[in-house]
Design a protein around this motif. Structure first.
Motif, PDB file in Angstrom:
ATOM      1  N   GLN A  77       0.828  -1.063  -0.126  1.00 33.52           N
ATOM      2  CA  GLN A  77      -0.016   0.051   0.121  1.00 33.52           C
ATOM      3  C   GLN A  77       0.765   1.386  -0.011  1.00 33.52           C
ATOM      4  O   GLN A  77       0.578   2.250  -0.638  1.00 33.52           O
ATOM      5  N   SER A  78       1.919   1.303   0.549  1.00 34.37           N
ATOM      6  CA  SER A  78       2.713   2.322   0.888  1.00 34.37           C
ATOM      7  C   SER A  78       3.506   2.867  -0.397  1.00 34.37           C
ATOM      8  O   SER A  78       3.853   4.149  -0.648  1.00 34.37           O
ATOM      9  N   GLY A  97       1.652   2.441  -3.595  1.00 33.33           N
ATOM     10  CA  GLY A  97       0.828   2.203  -4.536  1.00 33.33           C
ATOM     11  C   GLY A  97       0.370   1.233  -5.108  1.00 33.33           C
ATOM     12  O   GLY A  97      -0.475   1.291  -6.168  1.00 33.33           O
ATOM     13  N   TRP A  98       0.870   0.096  -4.926  1.00 26.71           N
ATOM     14  CA  TRP A  98       0.286  -1.224  -5.524  1.00 26.71           C
ATOM     15  C   TRP A  98      -0.720  -1.849  -4.917  1.00 26.71           C
ATOM     16  O   TRP A  98      -1.092  -2.986  -5.321  1.00 26.71           O
ATOM     17  N   THR A 141      -4.519  -0.644  -2.717  1.00 24.86           N
ATOM     18  CA  THR A 141      -5.488   0.063  -2.164  1.00 24.86           C
ATOM     19  C   THR A 141      -5.600   0.246  -0.915  1.00 24.86           C
ATOM     20  O   THR A 141      -5.375  -0.561  -0.155  1.00 24.86           O
ATOM     21  N   SER A 142      -5.812   1.540  -0.167  1.00 22.21           N
ATOM     22  CA  SER A 142      -6.100   1.556   1.490  1.00 22.21           C
ATOM     23  C   SER A 142      -6.958   0.531   2.189  1.00 22.21           C
ATOM     24  O   SER A 142      -6.675   0.066   3.270  1.00 22.21           O
TER      25      SER A 142
END
Length: 282
Positions: free
Chosen positions: A212-213, A215-216, A218-219
């Motif tokens: 997630q950090s 960008g691969w 979603t939150s």
């Protein structure tokens, strides 16, 4: 993402849950019945993986192809794991263990091989995350995985070799009471199993945050991975409680292939990254 790719991802996402459902509901079937079905499924699964990930596999960008390789290393073991749908859960009595000894040896050999492939894939993913600027969670995930995997291999060898041989010997010798050394080994590996499974879930949580950090992931997906992983780790280390829902949940999270479900879903997301990248380029 094209319709065939969306359909492939939907099918691949269902695979672990369908296999688990068939194994738990139907139980053990004859190899003559489930092996042909499994081979047909394996071909279908391979086709679906190619359909979903062909943009990664054929991309001229080596970074994208590397993501495809990482995903394959995590996904391929599940082609083998799905044969457990026909084998059903592990036997619950000595005669059943003796009768299905070869199947149990195959089951745990596949788990050991699959666990090693997944470890290689996640180690490569950790390096990829490091190169992409992720600072710490890739390392936490890799450390947890590095501790868990030797314990996992030992635990699978215990189930696939030690128990099979012990039960075969007990049956041949008509042993009515299990010897003390067997009870001691069972208690030891109960502890080993708990530590190993908890670490696998914690490793998954760390990789989820790392993905997630950069960008691969979603939150929302990251939060789901973390919550399910932490719940799985908590359930496996809780003392035995006589509460049926908790007993069932603890049993499910301890099934050897279950901690690998979330890494498998993450791998499907990595393949889908290639589709999103291609869409942006177009």
């Amino acid at each position: 993402m094209t319709n065939p790719q969306a359909l492939s991802r939907f099918y691949l996402t269902l695979v672990p849950f369908l296999a688990a459902g068939v194994a738990l509901v139907i139980g053990h079937s004859k190899p003559q019945l489930y092996l042909p079905i499994w081979m047909a499924h394996a071909l279908l699964m391979a086709f679906a993986v190619w359909s979903l990930g062909k943009n990664c596999f054929t991309n001229p960008d080596p970074e994208q192809r590397q993501l495809g390789t990482i995903a394959l290393l995590v996904i391929i073991p599940w082609i083998g794991f799905t044969v457990f749908a026909g084998m059903g859960p592990p036997p619950t009595s000595i005669p059943e263990w003796v009768e299905t000894a070869t199947e149990q040896q195959v089951r745990y050999a596949l788990l050991i091989i699959g666990g090693m492939l997944i470890t290689v894939g996640l180690a490569l993913l950790a390096n990829k995350l490091r190169q992409s600027g992720e600072k710490q969670y890739w390392l936490l995930g890799l450390l947890a995985l590095g501790i868990a995997m030797p314990l996992f291999i030992a635990n699978m060898a215990y189930w696939g070799s030690f128990l099979v041989e012990s039960f075969t010997n007990f049956s041949a010798a008509s042993v009515a009471k299990r010897p003390d050394w067997y009870l001691s080994m069972r208690a030891l590996f109960s502890w080993i199993s708990g530590v190993e499974v908890a670490l696998l879930y914690l490793a998954t949580a760390a990789f989820g945050v790392a993905l997630q950090s950069v960008g691969w992931l979603t939150s929302t997906a990251c939060r789901l991975y973390v919550v399910f992983s932490l719940v799985g780790a908590l359930l496996i280390v809780l003392p035995t409680l006589s509460i049926e829902p908790l007993e069932i949940a603890s049993y499910l999270v301890s099934i050897p292939a279950f901690p690998f479900i979330m890494p498998y879903l993450m791998a499907l997301n990595l393949l889908n990254l290639g589709n999103r990248t291609l869409t942006r380029v177009k």
